[in-house]
Design a protein around this motif. Structure first.
Motif, PDB file in Angstrom:
ATOM      1  N   MET A   1      42.886  20.397  49.383  1.00 16.32           N
ATOM      2  CA  MET A   1      43.695  19.379  50.014  1.00 16.32           C
ATOM      3  C   MET A   1      44.658  18.820  48.974  1.00 16.32           C
ATOM      4  O   MET A   1      44.247  18.429  47.896  1.00 16.32           O
ATOM      5  CB  MET A   1      42.771  18.286  50.557  1.00 16.32           C
ATOM      6  CG  MET A   1      43.490  17.160  51.210  1.00 16.32           C
ATOM      7  SD  MET A   1      42.365  16.135  52.171  1.00 16.32           S
ATOM      8  CE  MET A   1      42.273  14.711  51.165  1.00 16.32           C
ATOM      9  N   PRO A   2      45.945  18.771  49.316  1.00 14.28           N
ATOM     10  CA  PRO A   2      46.917  18.217  48.369  1.00 14.28           C
ATOM     11  C   PRO A   2      46.628  16.739  48.079  1.00 14.28           C
ATOM     12  O   PRO A   2      46.157  16.003  48.943  1.00 14.28           O
ATOM     13  CB  PRO A   2      48.252  18.387  49.076  1.00 14.28           C
ATOM     14  CG  PRO A   2      48.022  19.410  50.123  1.00 14.28           C
ATOM     15  CD  PRO A   2      46.580  19.333  50.480  1.00 14.28           C
ATOM     16  N   GLU A   3      46.956  16.300  46.900  1.00 16.28           N
ATOM     17  CA  GLU A   3      46.661  14.928  46.491  1.00 16.28           C
ATOM     18  C   GLU A   3      47.530  13.895  47.197  1.00 16.28           C
ATOM     19  O   GLU A   3      47.111  12.758  47.422  1.00 16.28           O
ATOM     20  CB  GLU A   3      46.842  14.795  44.973  1.00 16.28           C
ATOM     21  CG  GLU A   3      45.876  15.630  44.197  1.00 16.28           C
ATOM     22  CD  GLU A   3      46.170  15.580  42.712  1.00 16.28           C
ATOM     23  OE1 GLU A   3      47.088  14.857  42.290  1.00 16.28           O
ATOM     24  OE2 GLU A   3      45.466  16.283  41.970  1.00 16.28           O
ATOM     25  N   HIS A   4      48.754  14.243  47.535  1.00 18.32           N
ATOM     26  CA  HIS A   4      49.676  13.269  48.117  1.00 18.32           C
ATOM     27  C   HIS A   4      49.552  13.163  49.646  1.00 18.32           C
ATOM     28  O   HIS A   4      50.286  12.413  50.271  1.00 18.32           O
ATOM     29  CB  HIS A   4      51.113  13.626  47.726  1.00 18.32           C
ATOM     30  CG  HIS A   4      51.564  14.954  48.260  1.00 18.32           C
ATOM     31  ND1 HIS A   4      51.202  16.140  47.676  1.00 18.32           N
ATOM     32  CD2 HIS A   4      52.329  15.273  49.328  1.00 18.32           C
ATOM     33  CE1 HIS A   4      51.738  17.147  48.357  1.00 18.32           C
ATOM     34  NE2 HIS A   4      52.426  16.634  49.367  1.00 18.32           N
ATOM     35  N   VAL A   5      48.643  13.890  50.286  1.00 21.18           N
ATOM     36  CA  VAL A   5      48.461  13.837  51.736  1.00 21.18           C
ATOM     37  C   VAL A   5      47.161  13.091  52.028  1.00 21.18           C
ATOM     38  O   VAL A   5      46.097  13.439  51.533  1.00 21.18           O
ATOM     39  CB  VAL A   5      48.401  15.258  52.336  1.00 21.18           C
ATOM     40  CG1 VAL A   5      48.171  15.196  53.834  1.00 21.18           C
ATOM     41  CG2 VAL A   5      49.673  16.020  52.025  1.00 21.18           C
ATOM     42  N   SER A   6      47.288  12.063  52.872  1.00 20.24           N
ATOM     43  CA  SER A   6      46.101  11.263  53.198  1.00 20.24           C
ATOM     44  C   SER A   6      45.316  11.910  54.346  1.00 20.24           C
ATOM     45  O   SER A   6      45.818  12.769  55.075  1.00 20.24           O
ATOM     46  CB  SER A   6      46.510   9.845  53.575  1.00 20.24           C
ATOM     47  OG  SER A   6      47.227   9.864  54.782  1.00 20.24           O
ATOM     48  N   ILE A   7      44.087  11.463  54.502  1.00 21.31           N
ATOM     49  CA  ILE A   7      43.229  11.982  55.576  1.00 21.31           C
ATOM     50  C   ILE A   7      43.815  11.667  56.955  1.00 21.31           C
ATOM     51  O   ILE A   7      43.819  12.540  57.835  1.00 21.31           O
ATOM     52  CB  ILE A   7      41.795  11.436  55.418  1.00 21.31           C
ATOM     53  CG1 ILE A   7      41.170  12.061  54.171  1.00 21.31           C
ATOM     54  CG2 ILE A   7      40.959  11.741  56.655  1.00 21.31           C
ATOM     55  CD1 ILE A   7      39.776  11.573  53.863  1.00 21.31           C
ATOM     56  N   PRO A   8      44.349  10.453  57.216  1.00 23.47           N
ATOM     57  CA  PRO A   8      44.972  10.222  58.537  1.00 23.47           C
ATOM     58  C   PRO A   8      46.147  11.155  58.812  1.00 23.47           C
ATOM     59  O   PRO A   8      46.361  11.575  59.955  1.00 23.47           O
ATOM     60  CB  PRO A   8      45.422   8.768  58.466  1.00 23.47           C
ATOM     61  CG  PRO A   8      44.529   8.130  57.459  1.00 23.47           C
ATOM     62  CD  PRO A   8      44.244   9.204  56.455  1.00 23.47           C
TER      63      PRO A   8
END
Length: 82
Positions: A1-8
């Motif tokens: 999972m990329p660091e700059h993308v949030s779970i929502p």
């Protein structure tokens, strides 16, 4: 999972993809049902399919005066084409 993308954000994309798949499946089913043509499953497979008969031809007898007028019209149209 990329660091700059949030779970929502990831859940939002997943929900949109799922909604798109459901919409395409539903649209495909609706379009297949509304398509004209023979039934996919015959109600009684023992009976042969009936052919569509052409409608009966209609004719009207012409009086001798009408026949002469028609013959004159045909002659006029034949002469004008030359």
């Amino acid at each position: 999972m990329p660091e700059h993308v949030s779970i929502p954000q990831l859940l939002g994309v997943a929900v949109l993809v799922l909604a798109t798949v459901v919409w395409v499946v539903g649209l495909t089913r609706v379009l297949r049902r509304s398509r004209p043509g023979p039934a996919r499953w015959p109600t009684d497979p023992a009976l042969p399919r009936q052919r569509q008969a052409a409608p009966p031809r209609e004719s009207v007898p012409l009086t001798p005066a009408e026949q002469d007028a028609f013959a004159g019209l045909v002659r006029q149209l034949g002469d004008s084409g030359r």
